[in-house]
Scaffold this active site. Structure first.
Site, PDB file in Angstrom:
ATOM      1  N   ASP A 124     -12.099   7.216   3.816  1.00 32.70           N
ATOM      2  CA  ASP A 124     -10.878   6.938   4.591  1.00 32.70           C
ATOM      3  C   ASP A 124     -10.485   5.460   4.502  1.00 32.70           C
ATOM      4  O   ASP A 124      -9.416   5.064   4.956  1.00 32.70           O
ATOM      5  CB  ASP A 124     -11.100   7.355   6.051  1.00 32.70           C
ATOM      6  CG  ASP A 124      -9.798   7.509   6.817  1.00 32.70           C
ATOM      7  OD1 ASP A 124      -8.732   7.452   6.170  1.00 32.70           O
ATOM      8  OD2 ASP A 124      -9.849   7.697   8.046  1.00 32.70           O
ATOM      9  N   LYS A 177      -9.978  12.822   8.477  1.00 34.53           N
ATOM     10  CA  LYS A 177      -9.560  12.330   9.797  1.00 34.53           C
ATOM     11  C   LYS A 177      -9.534  13.481  10.789  1.00 34.53           C
ATOM     12  O   LYS A 177      -9.465  14.644  10.402  1.00 34.53           O
ATOM     13  CB  LYS A 177      -8.139  11.750   9.704  1.00 34.53           C
ATOM     14  CG  LYS A 177      -8.040  10.423   8.982  1.00 34.53           C
ATOM     15  CD  LYS A 177      -6.588   9.958   8.948  1.00 34.53           C
ATOM     16  CE  LYS A 177      -6.458   8.638   8.222  1.00 34.53           C
ATOM     17  NZ  LYS A 177      -7.106   7.499   8.883  1.00 34.53           N
ATOM     18  N   ASP A 215       1.604   6.201   5.579  1.00 33.56           N
ATOM     19  CA  ASP A 215       0.628   5.278   4.999  1.00 33.56           C
ATOM     20  C   ASP A 215       1.128   4.627   3.704  1.00 33.56           C
ATOM     21  O   ASP A 215       0.397   3.898   3.047  1.00 33.56           O
ATOM     22  CB  ASP A 215      -0.694   6.031   4.751  1.00 33.56           C
ATOM     23  CG  ASP A 215      -1.907   5.127   4.949  1.00 33.56           C
ATOM     24  OD1 ASP A 215      -1.758   4.061   5.569  1.00 33.56           O
ATOM     25  OD2 ASP A 215      -2.994   5.497   4.459  1.00 33.56           O
ATOM     26  N   LYS A 243       0.851  -1.201   0.000  1.00 27.38           N
ATOM     27  CA  LYS A 243       0.000   0.000   0.000  1.00 27.38           C
ATOM     28  C   LYS A 243       0.884   1.247   0.000  1.00 27.38           C
ATOM     29  O   LYS A 243       1.726   1.419   0.870  1.00 27.38           O
ATOM     30  CB  LYS A 243      -0.905  -0.001   1.245  1.00 27.38           C
ATOM     31  CG  LYS A 243      -1.690   1.315   1.452  1.00 27.38           C
ATOM     32  CD  LYS A 243      -2.635   1.263   2.641  1.00 27.38           C
ATOM     33  CE  LYS A 243      -3.241   2.628   2.955  1.00 27.38           C
ATOM     34  NZ  LYS A 243      -4.120   2.621   4.134  1.00 27.38           N
ATOM     35  N   ARG A 264      -7.643  -0.233   0.875  1.00 30.77           N
ATOM     36  CA  ARG A 264      -8.189  -1.452   0.271  1.00 30.77           C
ATOM     37  C   ARG A 264      -8.616  -1.208  -1.180  1.00 30.77           C
ATOM     38  O   ARG A 264      -8.650  -2.142  -1.990  1.00 30.77           O
ATOM     39  CB  ARG A 264      -9.351  -1.975   1.125  1.00 30.77           C
ATOM     40  CG  ARG A 264     -10.526  -1.045   1.241  1.00 30.77           C
ATOM     41  CD  ARG A 264     -11.426  -1.388   2.407  1.00 30.77           C
ATOM     42  NE  ARG A 264     -10.877  -0.946   3.697  1.00 30.77           N
ATOM     43  CZ  ARG A 264     -11.479  -1.111   4.860  1.00 30.77           C
ATOM     44  NH1 ARG A 264     -12.634  -1.714   4.922  1.00 30.77           N
ATOM     45  NH2 ARG A 264     -10.920  -0.669   5.967  1.00 30.77           N
ATOM     46  N   GLU A 271      -9.378   3.902   2.031  1.00 32.33           N
ATOM     47  CA  GLU A 271      -8.832   4.036   0.664  1.00 32.33           C
ATOM     48  C   GLU A 271      -7.783   2.990   0.330  1.00 32.33           C
ATOM     49  O   GLU A 271      -7.597   2.647  -0.836  1.00 32.33           O
ATOM     50  CB  GLU A 271      -8.255   5.452   0.486  1.00 32.33           C
ATOM     51  CG  GLU A 271      -6.827   5.667   1.014  1.00 32.33           C
ATOM     52  CD  GLU A 271      -6.642   5.399   2.498  1.00 32.33           C
ATOM     53  OE1 GLU A 271      -7.629   5.545   3.262  1.00 32.33           O
ATOM     54  OE2 GLU A 271      -5.529   5.017   2.914  1.00 32.33           O
ATOM     55  N   ASP A 327      -2.472  10.179   3.878  1.00 26.72           N
ATOM     56  CA  ASP A 327      -3.882   9.805   4.034  1.00 26.72           C
ATOM     57  C   ASP A 327      -4.578  10.791   4.976  1.00 26.72           C
ATOM     58  O   ASP A 327      -4.506  10.664   6.192  1.00 26.72           O
ATOM     59  CB  ASP A 327      -3.978   8.374   4.599  1.00 26.72           C
ATOM     60  CG  ASP A 327      -5.426   7.914   4.765  1.00 26.72           C
ATOM     61  OD1 ASP A 327      -6.341   8.583   4.223  1.00 26.72           O
ATOM     62  OD2 ASP A 327      -5.631   6.870   5.425  1.00 26.72           O
TER      63      ASP A 327
END
Ligand code: BES
Ligand code: ZN
Ligand code: ZN
Length: 489
Positions: free
Chosen positions: A339, A269, A280, A257, A343, A341, A262
């Protein structure tokens, strides 16, 4: 970077000679060493308890400028992690003193409870991993890594472990690189810039590199990844690194990933710790660093690193909760939360990997869910897979390297949590329970029949200082794990 030497400790001319001692056993044969150890343990502040330290300057009978004793605790409690920690402490002490040479001496034959190769490995590894300074963003760079670190072992054993020392140097260096990329601020590593950084290293290492840019992502219909990236002015890309072994057809794909920042997107967030979300892209950093190590270690296997890179920001162009996007391969996904994102980019990247590379095994690493950190805390990664032997190999690799992994369940009936009324699937569950599991179940919809495991590294990838050979910030978690795992599968 870390080497072996058959020099006797009393002949070491290094700036610092580190000698670990046990609190309940005299480990030393050499009378001069033994005498100094006795002198040390007679001091009130030192008895050999774990992490205690004592330095003698210009000790009688020694040529090293300083002799550092480090407590290891009780002999029967010792394990390879103690050795890593001890070696790490010695390096930290030397770095702190701004020295450039360090010798480590430990009579390994005395520690019969730990297998010999593992002892040498752990000492070298603790030292190699600790020998890293990251001051790139300071005006003045005050510390420098040590130039030479040597482990002093009997001359009859030097040859036997030389290859191991070289491997440890390669893997430590790769781990340092992964940490540097993760620690790098997000304004300096938007997707294309990050891809370029990795590409430079990869080409030097003779890896095959290909970069799929936005135009091609659109043509190939990476709808989920493009949706995630739509809020940012920085364009997404998919970087592919390939190591080819002439000997075999076997192919392993490692997917990481790579969200370079993020923010959560429209589901923004909270501001607390949002800056940590520069980390991230840890999965991508680990996979890239592993491929750089692999290029030098040359295992008997074809290995592909797949890095989906994107930034998740809110804007007038951003994707929204309620949107339906079409992933690579055609499945539709209802967005319940922008959020979730990671996956989404992994769904596209893994479906593409299966389609174009047909790997025998696929493993993804991702800082995927806060829920996994709630479940396992900051130091243990979650492993999700329906493949028992692959799972066991990952867990055993983690035990060996002390990058701990814990198997988590993937119950079939939980799939109803990510059912959508109007699309094929939803990217989040309707409630917050079992969030790490629903994320893994979501991913499982994009791997077809491939043998696959997902490792959620949201806890261990980044955080407060956790041990003597891992600094605060990025840990580089996973590079050693993957390199070790590749020998088991
Ligand atoms: N990158 C985060 C997960 C994360 C959390 C990594 C803490 C490291 C530390 C991920 O993209 C995310 O935001 N996940 C959400 C999912 C939720 C919306 C279902 C989460 O964990 O809250
Ligand atoms: Zn997120
Ligand atoms: Zn994320």
């Amino acid at each position: 970077m870390v080497k072996l030497s058959s020099q006797k400790p009393i002949h070491s001319k290094s700036e610092l000679l580190a000698i670990p001692v046990c609190e309940d056993h005299d480990l030393f044969d050499d009378p001069i060493v033994r005498k100094l150890v006795q002198k040390a343990t007679q001091m009130v502040e030192f008895s050999g308890k774990k992490d205690e330290r004592l330095i003698f300057y210009e000790a009688t009978g020694f040529q090293a400028k300083r002799v550092l004793f480090i407590g290891m605790g009780k002999l029967d409690k010792l394990n390879s992690e103690t050795l890593r920690q001890v070696a790490g402490l010695a390096v930290k002490e030397a770095l702190h003193k701004k020295l450039s040479t360090l010798d480590l001496f430990l009579p390994l034959d005395q520690l019969s409870s730990i297998e010999k190769t593992m002892q040498v490995h752990a000492m070298l590894e603790g030292a190699g991993l600790a020998n890293h300074v990251y001051e790139k963003y300071k005006k003045e760079q005050k510390k420098k890594p040590l130039k030479t670190i040597r482990l002093l072992i009997p001359s009859s054993e030097v040859k036997q472990y030389t290859k191991l020392a070289d491997q440890v140097s390669i893997i430590s260096h790769a781990t340092h690189l992964a940490r540097e990329w993760v620690n790098m601020p997000p304004n300096d590593k938007p997707p294309l810039a990050f891809a370029k950084m990795i590409t430079e290293f990869a080409l030097k290492a003779n890896l095959n590199v290909s970069l799929i840019k936005e135009k091609e992502l659109i043509e190939k219909k990476f709808g989920a990844m493009l949706a995630v990236a739509s809020g940012s002015d920085h364009r997404p890309c998919l970087l592919i690194l390939e190591y080819q072994s002439p000997q075999t057809q076997k192919r392993v794909a490692l997917v990481g990933k790579g969200i370079t920042f993020d923010s959560g997107g429209i589901n923004l967030k909270s501001s607390l710790h949002m800056g940590d979300m520069k980390a991230d892209m840890s999965g991508a950093a680990t996979v890239a660093a592993t491929l750089l190590a692999v290029a030098k270690l040359k295992p008997d296997m074809n290995i592909i690193g797949i890095l989906p890179l994107a930034e998740n920001l809110p804007s007038g162009h951003a994707y929204r909760p309620g949107d339906i996007v079409r992933a690579y391969g055609g499945k539709t996904i209802e967005i319940g939360n922008t959020d979730a994102e990671g996956r989404l980019i992994l769904a596209d990247a893994m479906a593409y990997t299966v389609d174009s590379f047909k790997p025998d095994i696929m493993i993804d690493l991702a800082t995927l869910t806060g829920a996994c950190v709630v479940a396992l805390g900051p130091k243990i990664a979650g492993v999700f897979s329906l493949d028992d032997s692959l799972t066991n190999a990952i867990i055993q690799a983690g035990e060996y390297t002390h990058e701990r992994c814990w198997r988590m369940p993937m119950p079939e009936d939980y799939k109803k949590l990510i059912k959508s009324d109007i699309a094929d699937i939803r990217n989040v569950s309707h409630n917050r329970w079992g969030g790490a599991i629903s994320a893994a179940l979501f991913l499982s919809e994009f791997v077809s029949e491939t043998r696959w495991a997902h490792i959620d590294i949201a806890g261990p990838a980044y955080g407060k200082k956790n041990n003597s050979y891992t600094p605060s910030g990025a840990s580089g978690f996973g590079v050693r794990l993957l390199c070790n795992l590749l020998q088991r599968i």
